[in-house]
Design a protein around this motif. Structure first.
Motif, PDB file in Angstrom:
ATOM      1  N   ASP A 364      -2.035  -3.231 -11.298  1.00  0.00           N
ATOM      2  CA  ASP A 364      -2.958  -3.010 -10.187  1.00  0.00           C
ATOM      3  C   ASP A 364      -3.442  -4.378  -9.696  1.00  0.00           C
ATOM      4  O   ASP A 364      -3.871  -5.212 -10.492  1.00  0.00           O
ATOM      5  CB  ASP A 364      -4.150  -2.178 -10.684  1.00  0.00           C
ATOM      6  CG  ASP A 364      -5.077  -1.751  -9.549  1.00  0.00           C
ATOM      7  OD1 ASP A 364      -5.334  -2.575  -8.650  1.00  0.00           O
ATOM      8  OD2 ASP A 364      -5.556  -0.608  -9.589  1.00  0.00           O
ATOM      9  N   PRO A 365      -3.376  -4.645  -8.392  1.00  0.00           N
ATOM     10  CA  PRO A 365      -3.833  -5.940  -7.883  1.00  0.00           C
ATOM     11  C   PRO A 365      -5.262  -6.278  -8.282  1.00  0.00           C
ATOM     12  O   PRO A 365      -5.596  -7.442  -8.477  1.00  0.00           O
ATOM     13  CB  PRO A 365      -3.702  -5.780  -6.357  1.00  0.00           C
ATOM     14  CG  PRO A 365      -2.615  -4.773  -6.185  1.00  0.00           C
ATOM     15  CD  PRO A 365      -2.785  -3.806  -7.320  1.00  0.00           C
ATOM     16  N   LYS A 399       4.201 -16.094 -10.981  1.00  0.00           N
ATOM     17  CA  LYS A 399       5.283 -15.169 -11.329  1.00  0.00           C
ATOM     18  C   LYS A 399       4.866 -13.717 -11.043  1.00  0.00           C
ATOM     19  O   LYS A 399       5.639 -12.934 -10.481  1.00  0.00           O
ATOM     20  CB  LYS A 399       5.648 -15.333 -12.803  1.00  0.00           C
ATOM     21  CG  LYS A 399       6.855 -14.527 -13.252  1.00  0.00           C
ATOM     22  CD  LYS A 399       7.216 -14.903 -14.676  1.00  0.00           C
ATOM     23  CE  LYS A 399       8.505 -14.201 -15.137  1.00  0.00           C
ATOM     24  NZ  LYS A 399       8.347 -12.749 -15.238  1.00  0.00           N
ATOM     25  N   ILE A 400       3.628 -13.385 -11.402  1.00  0.00           N
ATOM     26  CA  ILE A 400       3.144 -12.019 -11.187  1.00  0.00           C
ATOM     27  C   ILE A 400       3.044 -11.715  -9.696  1.00  0.00           C
ATOM     28  O   ILE A 400       3.494 -10.667  -9.222  1.00  0.00           O
ATOM     29  CB  ILE A 400       1.781 -11.826 -11.872  1.00  0.00           C
ATOM     30  CG1 ILE A 400       1.929 -11.916 -13.392  1.00  0.00           C
ATOM     31  CG2 ILE A 400       1.166 -10.482 -11.486  1.00  0.00           C
ATOM     32  CD1 ILE A 400       0.606 -11.990 -14.130  1.00  0.00           C
ATOM     33  N   ILE A 401       2.447 -12.628  -8.941  1.00  0.00           N
ATOM     34  CA  ILE A 401       2.262 -12.407  -7.502  1.00  0.00           C
ATOM     35  C   ILE A 401       3.609 -12.268  -6.806  1.00  0.00           C
ATOM     36  O   ILE A 401       3.781 -11.447  -5.898  1.00  0.00           O
ATOM     37  CB  ILE A 401       1.448 -13.564  -6.886  1.00  0.00           C
ATOM     38  CG1 ILE A 401       0.041 -13.607  -7.492  1.00  0.00           C
ATOM     39  CG2 ILE A 401       1.353 -13.404  -5.373  1.00  0.00           C
ATOM     40  CD1 ILE A 401      -0.733 -14.865  -7.150  1.00  0.00           C
ATOM     41  N   THR A 402       4.567 -13.049  -7.257  1.00  0.00           N
ATOM     42  CA  THR A 402       5.899 -13.012  -6.645  1.00  0.00           C
ATOM     43  C   THR A 402       6.605 -11.692  -6.957  1.00  0.00           C
ATOM     44  O   THR A 402       7.281 -11.121  -6.097  1.00  0.00           O
ATOM     45  CB  THR A 402       6.758 -14.190  -7.156  1.00  0.00           C
ATOM     46  OG1 THR A 402       6.108 -15.419  -6.816  1.00  0.00           O
ATOM     47  CG2 THR A 402       8.140 -14.172  -6.535  1.00  0.00           C
ATOM     48  N   GLU A 403       6.438 -11.199  -8.174  1.00  0.00           N
ATOM     49  CA  GLU A 403       7.188 -10.024  -8.610  1.00  0.00           C
ATOM     50  C   GLU A 403       6.579  -8.703  -8.149  1.00  0.00           C
ATOM     51  O   GLU A 403       7.291  -7.713  -8.009  1.00  0.00           O
ATOM     52  CB  GLU A 403       7.297 -10.023 -10.145  1.00  0.00           C
ATOM     53  CG  GLU A 403       8.182 -11.141 -10.693  1.00  0.00           C
ATOM     54  CD  GLU A 403       8.235 -11.140 -12.203  1.00  0.00           C
ATOM     55  OE1 GLU A 403       7.444 -10.395 -12.822  1.00  0.00           O
ATOM     56  OE2 GLU A 403       9.068 -11.873 -12.768  1.00  0.00           O
ATOM     57  N   VAL A 404       5.273  -8.673  -7.939  1.00  0.00           N
ATOM     58  CA  VAL A 404       4.616  -7.415  -7.582  1.00  0.00           C
ATOM     59  C   VAL A 404       4.600  -7.253  -6.068  1.00  0.00           C
ATOM     60  O   VAL A 404       4.059  -8.101  -5.356  1.00  0.00           O
ATOM     61  CB  VAL A 404       3.178  -7.370  -8.134  1.00  0.00           C
ATOM     62  CG1 VAL A 404       2.483  -6.073  -7.698  1.00  0.00           C
ATOM     63  CG2 VAL A 404       3.195  -7.472  -9.645  1.00  0.00           C
ATOM     64  N   PRO A 405       5.185  -6.183  -5.547  1.00  0.00           N
ATOM     65  CA  PRO A 405       5.234  -5.986  -4.090  1.00  0.00           C
ATOM     66  C   PRO A 405       3.828  -5.797  -3.501  1.00  0.00           C
ATOM     67  O   PRO A 405       2.924  -5.283  -4.161  1.00  0.00           O
ATOM     68  CB  PRO A 405       6.059  -4.700  -3.942  1.00  0.00           C
ATOM     69  CG  PRO A 405       6.768  -4.526  -5.253  1.00  0.00           C
ATOM     70  CD  PRO A 405       5.874  -5.130  -6.288  1.00  0.00           C
ATOM     71  N   ASN A 406       3.662  -6.230  -2.281  1.00  0.00           N
ATOM     72  CA  ASN A 406       2.438  -5.974  -1.519  1.00  0.00           C
ATOM     73  C   ASN A 406       1.176  -6.485  -2.198  1.00  0.00           C
ATOM     74  O   ASN A 406       0.103  -5.899  -2.037  1.00  0.00           O
ATOM     75  CB  ASN A 406       2.284  -4.465  -1.246  1.00  0.00           C
ATOM     76  CG  ASN A 406       3.492  -3.887  -0.532  1.00  0.00           C
ATOM     77  OD1 ASN A 406       4.028  -4.514   0.379  1.00  0.00           O
ATOM     78  ND2 ASN A 406       3.925  -2.717  -0.958  1.00  0.00           N
TER      79      ASN A 406
END
Length: 547
Positions: A364-365, A399-406
């Motif tokens: 969850d963002p 890495k997390i921001i890049t991998e998680v869409p939207n």
């Protein structure tokens, strides 16, 4: 009683979460032995025997070893022995200490803790390393015979060894007697587990597997909390709360409104099931808040069953502690200690590391924002250069921001009040930009990040104390998600990061291509042509910093 096995089974998962690093597990196992040896000393234990120690009180470790050189030695030696970063080692033992303390007290039952630990010395003494002789009571470090291993049998009675009598009839019966005793102990243990629930610090048990063994995982629920600061003339200077549901939010807001009137609208709330939906002090806020309100430039943090307060004047601080303790006898009221800058940084990095490890796949963002905001990015004075110690955490964030869409995050810079408003606004923007630039350099799409400098306009603590100014100098991550936006009397609500707080003004930034009306008339920010309570022009002039 095999104390080390018990603590490894219950406390270690709560400290490490999903981190299955064997080196960290081994480090904690050795620390438990050193910690138990220290608590076996009556003088040490009696210093806090009557205190109500919170399970998340990382400062408790400092009260067990009051000598800073001893604390440094423990973390340094454990880190070297188990090949773990020294900062991480310090954070791990600080997190483990209060949890282990509660487990040991639970095991001791009605027996005084020092007596219980001395009676069961043989169950943990062989784990104590030779170098620990300087940090534990004399006589605790004694080498166990090579290859000897204390039984893993769990019992509340001390382990006892009896010598065999050669040539006697009993020698032949000893194996049978031993089996009978073990069977009785196993039956007693099973009954005990059925009759007594697991201690609170014990991780939640997951589903059974085919071997009938149970796997434990750490609970991620944080205690609900309320952080307040007063200004001059008994005003509400800053207010944040982290609560598990709207019912608790309503209760706390009602008490704040009764004490501070319309100023209570300044309070930001993060309502999320990551936090507990009860607060031990909630029923006593009607008594607590008026006492706190009468002390200018004071701070108060209510978390779990502890209230931590501070004030610029020592006499006022002492009186505040005494008055609050009388008003809330069920709570532990303590005065905040001197700022331990390195300790705060180290603990924040461990907390961020644990939170990031617990994010899982496709997080969850909001949880990502909270996790990233836990770390203290301690910029040098007047500079916007990211310290090297934070870069590994920002690398993981990239890495997390890049991998998680939207996933779109806003990075917000804040300062204390020790400079002009214009200077602080510019410095906070530079620092937010520095974090964004670093993440972009690690592969994050720049369009997924926006920044905002808030200067000194959005404090979370008083600027009248060193500790408060430290808390106000911060970088926070927030996330805007239209599916989570709600319309209320304050307009659109943003969900954000630092320890779950709502971390930015309720005004949508122009960088997000949204209108910037005054959604909170009491936000100390004249950002539009609508009237603000702090705007002498009553809405006839624009804030020069408005976009």
């Amino acid at each position: 009683m095999d104390i080390i096995s018990h603590l490894t089974r219950t406390v270690t998962p709560a400290v490490l979460g999903d981190d299955n690093n064997p080196a960290k597990k081994s480090l904690l196992e050795q620390f438990y032995a050193i910690f138990a040896a220290r608590l076996a000393d009556n003088d040490t234990y009696n210093r806090f025997a009557n205190d109500n120690i919170a399970r998340d009180d990382q400062g408790f470790y400092d009260r067990v070893w009051t000598d800073g050189s001893h604390r440094d030695q423990i973390s340094r030696e454990l880190a070297a022995k188990h090949n773990v970063d020294a900062t991480a080692a310090r954070g791990l033992v600080a997190m483990a200490a209060p949890l282990a303390f509660h487990e040991i007290k639970s095991l001791a039952g009605t027996t005084p803790v020092p007596q219980f630990l001395n009676d069961n010395l043989s169950s943990y003494q062989h784990h104590i390393p030779a170098w620990a002789a300087d940090v534990v009571p004399a006589g605790m470090v004694v080498g166990a015979p090579a290859g000897e291993r204390i039984s893993d049998t769990v019992s509340t009675a001390p382990l006892v060894r009896e010598e065999e009598k050669s040539g006697s009839f009993m020698k032949a019966l000893l194996p049978i007697i031993g089996l009978i005793i073990l069977g009785a102990l196993a039956w007693a243990l099973l009954r005990g587990c059925q009759d007594n629930p697991e201690p609170v610090a014990t991780p939640v048990v997951t589903e059974e597997v085919a071997t009938e063994e149970q796997t434990v995982v750490a609970s991620t629920i944080e205690p609900a909390s309320l952080m307040l600061a007063t200004g001059e003339a008994n005003t509400l200077y800053a207010c944040r709360m982290n609560v598990g549901d709207e019912a608790l939010q309503t209760t706390v807001m009602g008490a704040l409104s009764n004490a501070f009137g319309a100023e209570a609208d300044k309070c930001r709330a993060d309502v999320d099931d990551n936090f507990a939906n009860d607060m031990p002090a909630a029923a006593q806020l009607s008594s607590i808040l008026p006492i706190f309100q009468n002390v200018a430039d004071a701070s108060m943090i209510i978390k779990g069953d502890q209230i931590t307060v501070n004030a610029p004047d020592q006499a006022a601080l002492d009186q505040l502690v005494a008055d609050l303790q009388a008003a809330a006898p069920g709570m532990t009221v303590v005065a905040e200690g001197p700022l331990d800058l390195q300790g705060e940084i180290d603990n924040s990095l461990v907390a961020a590391d644990t939170a990031i490890n617990n994010l899982g796949e496709n997080p969850d963002p909001r949880d990502v924002a909270r996790a990233l905001s836990l770390q203290v990015i301690n910029f040098e004075l007047d500079k916007a250069i990211i310290p090297d110690v934070n870069k590994p955490y920002l690398d993981r964030a990239a890495k997390i921001i890049t991998e998680v869409p939207n996933m779109e995050l806003m990075i917000i810079g804040h300062t204390d009040s020790q400079a002009s408003n214009a200077y602080n606004m510019d410095l906070s923007q530079q620092r937010a930009n520095a974090v964004k630039d670093y993440l972009v350099s690690k592969g994050v799409d720049a369009s997924k990040l926006s920044t905002k400098g808030m200067g000194e306009t959005d404090p979370v603590a008083t600027n009248a104390t060193e500790q408060g100014r430290f808390r106000n100098r911060r970088i926070e991550f927030t996330v805007y998600d239209e599916s989570m936006a709600t319309e209320d009397n304050n307009g659109i609500s943003l969900t954000a990061g630092n320890e779950g707080d709502i971390d930015m003004n309720n005004d949508i930034d122009a960088d997000m291509n949204m209108p910037d009306p005054d959604l909170n008339p009491l936000d100390n920010n004249n950002d539009d042509v609508l009237p603000d309570g702090d705007d002498p022009s009553k809405g006839t002039a624009l804030d020069p910093n408005a976009q």
